[in-house]
Design an enzyme around this catalytic site. Sequence first.
Site, PDB file in Angstrom:
ATOM      1  N   LYS A  31     -17.647 -55.708  71.871  1.00 57.38           N
ATOM      2  CA  LYS A  31     -16.832 -54.873  71.819  1.00 57.38           C
ATOM      3  C   LYS A  31     -14.917 -55.389  71.377  1.00 57.38           C
ATOM      4  O   LYS A  31     -14.959 -55.066  73.119  1.00 57.38           O
ATOM      5  CB  LYS A  31     -17.113 -53.837  71.083  1.00 57.38           C
ATOM      6  N   THR A  87     -11.119 -41.448  67.579  1.00 54.76           N
ATOM      7  CA  THR A  87     -12.054 -42.313  68.197  1.00 54.76           C
ATOM      8  C   THR A  87     -13.187 -42.169  69.059  1.00 54.76           C
ATOM      9  O   THR A  87     -13.719 -42.547  69.541  1.00 54.76           O
ATOM     10  CB  THR A  87     -11.325 -43.576  68.355  1.00 54.76           C
ATOM     11  N   GLY A 120     -16.551 -40.615  70.910  1.00 57.45           N
ATOM     12  CA  GLY A 120     -17.568 -41.358  70.340  1.00 57.45           C
ATOM     13  C   GLY A 120     -18.584 -42.605  69.703  1.00 57.45           C
ATOM     14  O   GLY A 120     -19.425 -42.437  69.182  1.00 57.45           O
ATOM     15  N   THR A 121     -17.167 -43.157  69.040  1.00 58.75           N
ATOM     16  CA  THR A 121     -17.466 -44.260  68.418  1.00 58.75           C
ATOM     17  C   THR A 121     -18.310 -45.617  69.703  1.00 58.75           C
ATOM     18  O   THR A 121     -19.361 -46.017  68.496  1.00 58.75           O
ATOM     19  CB  THR A 121     -16.586 -45.243  69.053  1.00 58.75           C
ATOM     20  N   GLY A 122     -18.613 -45.844  70.731  1.00 59.33           N
ATOM     21  CA  GLY A 122     -19.078 -45.918  71.414  1.00 59.33           C
ATOM     22  C   GLY A 122     -21.038 -45.697  71.399  1.00 59.33           C
ATOM     23  O   GLY A 122     -21.107 -46.559  70.829  1.00 59.33           O
ATOM     24  N   CYS A 123     -21.121 -44.910  71.127  1.00 64.51           N
ATOM     25  CA  CYS A 123     -22.040 -44.015  71.369  1.00 64.51           C
ATOM     26  C   CYS A 123     -22.944 -44.168  69.960  1.00 64.51           C
ATOM     27  O   CYS A 123     -23.632 -44.726  69.546  1.00 64.51           O
ATOM     28  CB  CYS A 123     -22.179 -42.413  71.482  1.00 64.51           C
TER      29      CYS A 123
END
Length: 272
Positions: free
Chosen positions: A175, A209, A211-214
């Site tokens: 990412k 942004t 919590g975008t990865g979760c």
Amino acid sequence: MTGRVLIIAGSDSGGGAGIQADIKAVTALGGYGMTAIAALTAQNTLGVHGIHPVPVAFVRQQMAVVLDDIGADALKTGMLATAEVIDAVAEEITNRAAGIPLVVDPVMVAKGGHRLLEESATRALIGRLLPLATLLTPNLPEAEVLVGHAIPDAEAMEAAGQELLALGPQAVLMKGGHLDEDGTEVLDILVTAEGAIRFTDPRIRSTSTHGTGCTLASAIACGLAQGRPVADAVARARAYVRRAIETAPGLGSGHGPLNHGHTVFPFEARSQ
């Protein structure tokens, strides 16, 4: 199209990341979310204010009772915090969910800088979980920790993805949101044994942004649970997360949450 997704991760009391974001994403995409909570956090848009670990035996029990009764079509791991928890999770997956698609989100540091994975646990993550993973989803700071060197550009991203692939996962999604943060585009690279696929989109300027990865990892896991190939699951999940950022409700004074429910309860798009 239902797909059963077991999520093993930490809880976010602010609702923007962790277990709460995971359940919202899976539900919004038509899946059925189940959880084994590995840690509790006192958290809001300004940061992590406290962490309360869940006993390792209870993490195991949560996984066991769900897998033995309901079963799962995919699993996703997030914040696991310690080597002991990682070892236990890896054992439960091996014993009760071998062969089921697994998305590993190597959560190490919160958006506000709070460390969410003990340094001693990195070796356990590499040695125990990565060989079980269908897909690993590191951001660039996480990938740099895992490979042990800087990743300064797109070519280095792809090369690092190959290094991570050699550690055992079937695929790695690098990412690139942290790469050239002043630039106009965001690059993600999906690396597999067959080659690399690049996903490029215009950068969204937003403070929403958290919590975008979760959210992305759980959205991908939902796609895998529904029978989608990895590249297709990644593409749908990226589109879902981008729209969730674009229509974010603008809550909190720091890094705000996404609009996880845009597929069901659309918000007016906000000007960030």
